[in-house]
Design an enzyme around this catalytic site. Structure first.
Site, PDB file in Angstrom:
ATOM      1  N   ASN A   1       0.831  -1.211   0.000  1.00 46.67           N
ATOM      2  CA  ASN A   1       0.000   0.000   0.000  1.00 46.67           C
ATOM      3  C   ASN A   1       0.863   1.257   0.000  1.00 46.67           C
ATOM      4  OD1 ASN A   1      -3.054  -0.354   0.065  1.00 46.67           O
ATOM      5  ND2 ASN A   1      -2.369  -1.965   1.466  1.00 46.67           N
TER       6      ASN A   1
ATOM      7  N   MET B   1       0.577  -2.431  12.296  1.00 41.95           N
ATOM      8  CA  MET B   1      -0.111  -3.347  13.196  1.00 41.95           C
ATOM      9  C   MET B   1       0.016  -2.919  14.655  1.00 41.95           C
ATOM     10  SD  MET B   1      -1.622  -5.059  11.139  1.00 41.95           S
ATOM     11  CE  MET B   1      -1.767  -6.049   9.678  1.00 41.95           C
TER      12      MET B   1
ATOM     13  N   HIS C   1      -8.161  -0.970   5.699  1.00 42.59           N
ATOM     14  CA  HIS C   1      -8.432  -2.244   6.369  1.00 42.59           C
ATOM     15  C   HIS C   1      -9.070  -3.200   5.360  1.00 42.59           C
ATOM     16  CE1 HIS C   1      -9.192  -4.954   9.681  1.00 42.59           C
ATOM     17  NE2 HIS C   1     -10.389  -5.169   9.165  1.00 42.59           N
TER      18      HIS C   1
HETATM   19  C1  GAR Z   1      -3.198  -4.827   3.895  1.00 39.99           C
HETATM   20  O1  GAR Z   1      -4.060  -5.851   3.427  1.00 39.99           O
HETATM   21  C2  GAR Z   1      -3.928  -3.920   4.859  1.00 39.99           C
HETATM   22  O2  GAR Z   1      -5.261  -3.690   4.498  1.00 39.99           O
HETATM   23  C3  GAR Z   1      -3.829  -4.705   6.135  1.00 39.99           C
HETATM   24  O3  GAR Z   1      -2.519  -5.212   6.136  1.00 39.99           O
HETATM   25  C4  GAR Z   1      -2.102  -5.421   4.792  1.00 39.99           C
HETATM   26  C5  GAR Z   1      -0.781  -4.709   4.586  1.00 39.99           C
HETATM   27  O4  GAR Z   1      -0.267  -4.983   3.311  1.00 39.99           O
HETATM   28  N1  GAR Z   1      -4.081  -3.884   7.278  1.00 39.99           N
HETATM   29  C6  GAR Z   1      -4.743  -4.292   8.363  1.00 39.99           C
HETATM   30  O5  GAR Z   1      -5.160  -5.438   8.501  1.00 39.99           O
HETATM   31  C7  GAR Z   1      -4.960  -3.232   9.437  1.00 39.99           C
HETATM   32  N2  GAR Z   1      -5.916  -3.650  10.393  1.00 39.99           N
HETATM   33  P1  GAR Z   1       0.894  -4.086   2.703  1.00 39.99           P
HETATM   34  O6  GAR Z   1       1.996  -4.046   3.774  1.00 39.99           O
HETATM   35  O7  GAR Z   1       1.327  -4.808   1.473  1.00 39.99           O
HETATM   36  O8  GAR Z   1       0.346  -2.706   2.426  1.00 39.99           O
END
Ligand code: GAR
Length: 209
Positions: A15, A91, A110
């Site tokens: 992201n 996190m 999320h």
């Molecule tokens: C993503 O799917 C995001 O939506 C989730 O962690 C992943 C991070 O991926 N976030 C949560 O679950 C927050 N509660 P990334 O490091 O590739 O962006």
């Protein structure tokens, strides 16, 4: 002056990368990622940031109380004069101190249609619950977990043969798309909050893509 985004992450950083690409390509006009902060030393997102020549800082949280830690992170972001904080796979729950320091200037992504399936492993939760649709949510961050006013959502179908991995992949493509769109809306100030509802205002003709 360009709007300055600070990204907080704990892991992969896809992201972050989507936002960085969008800013570089003008899909988020007049903005840049000023700093990336990770609470985890070995987060791949840190390497991704450095590969893009974006300043990336690891601030380990071990042994620190929540607010003491958040004060360090807030100071790093304030030093970089960030206008908006984007949580991207970060996190950690934020302390009231941090939320107050950046009130209405923190977004989170999320991987579910909130308020369904907050917390960890949202995609697995949706599958195990038997939901037929899930998706992702960009929301303003308040003191509660995955709970602030919703800016944008995208819906994704759940297929009978999905695993948490295949569903996560399908949701992730939408995450990258709506995070860019939400950041654009917020940085342009193109919204109004009424109670919990975030009303998106129309683009000015001159801003239309
Ligand atoms: C993503 O799917 C995001 O939506 C989730 O962690 C992943 C991070 O991926 N976030 C949560 O679950 C927050 N509660 P990334 O490091 O590739 O962006």
């Amino acid at each position: 002056m360009k709007k300055r985004i600070g990204v907080l992450l704990s892991g992969r950083g896809s992201n972050f990368e989507a936002l960085a690409e969008s800013a570089a390509a003008g899909r988020i006009p007049n903005a840049e990622i000023a700093i990336v902060v990770s609470n985890r030393e070995n987060a791949p997102g840190i390497e991704r940031a450095r590969a893009r020549e974006t300043e990336a800082l690891v601030i380990p949280s071990k042994g620190l109380e929540r607010e003491a830690y958040d004060r360090l992170v807030a100071a790093a972001l304030e030093e970089k004069k960030v206008d908006l904080v984007c949580l991207a796979g970060y996190m950690r729950l934020l302390s009231p101190y941090f939320v107050a320091a950046f009130r209405n200037r923190i977004l989170n992504i999320h991987p579910s249609l909130l308020p369904a399936f907050p917390g960890l492993e949202a995609q697995r939760q949706a599958l195990e619950h038997g939901a037929k649709f899930s998706g992702c949510t960009v929301h303003f961050v308040d003191e509660n977990l995955d709970a602030g006013p919703i800016v944008l959502q995208a819906v994704v179908p759940i297929k009978d043969d999905d695993t948490p991995e295949t569903l996560s992949e399908r949701i992730l493509r939408e995450e990258h798309r709506i995070y860019t769109e939400a950041v654009r809306i917020v940085l342009e100030g193109r919204y109004r909050i009424e109670n919990r509802r975030v009303m998106i205002l129309p683009e000015k003709v001159s801003e239309k893509r």
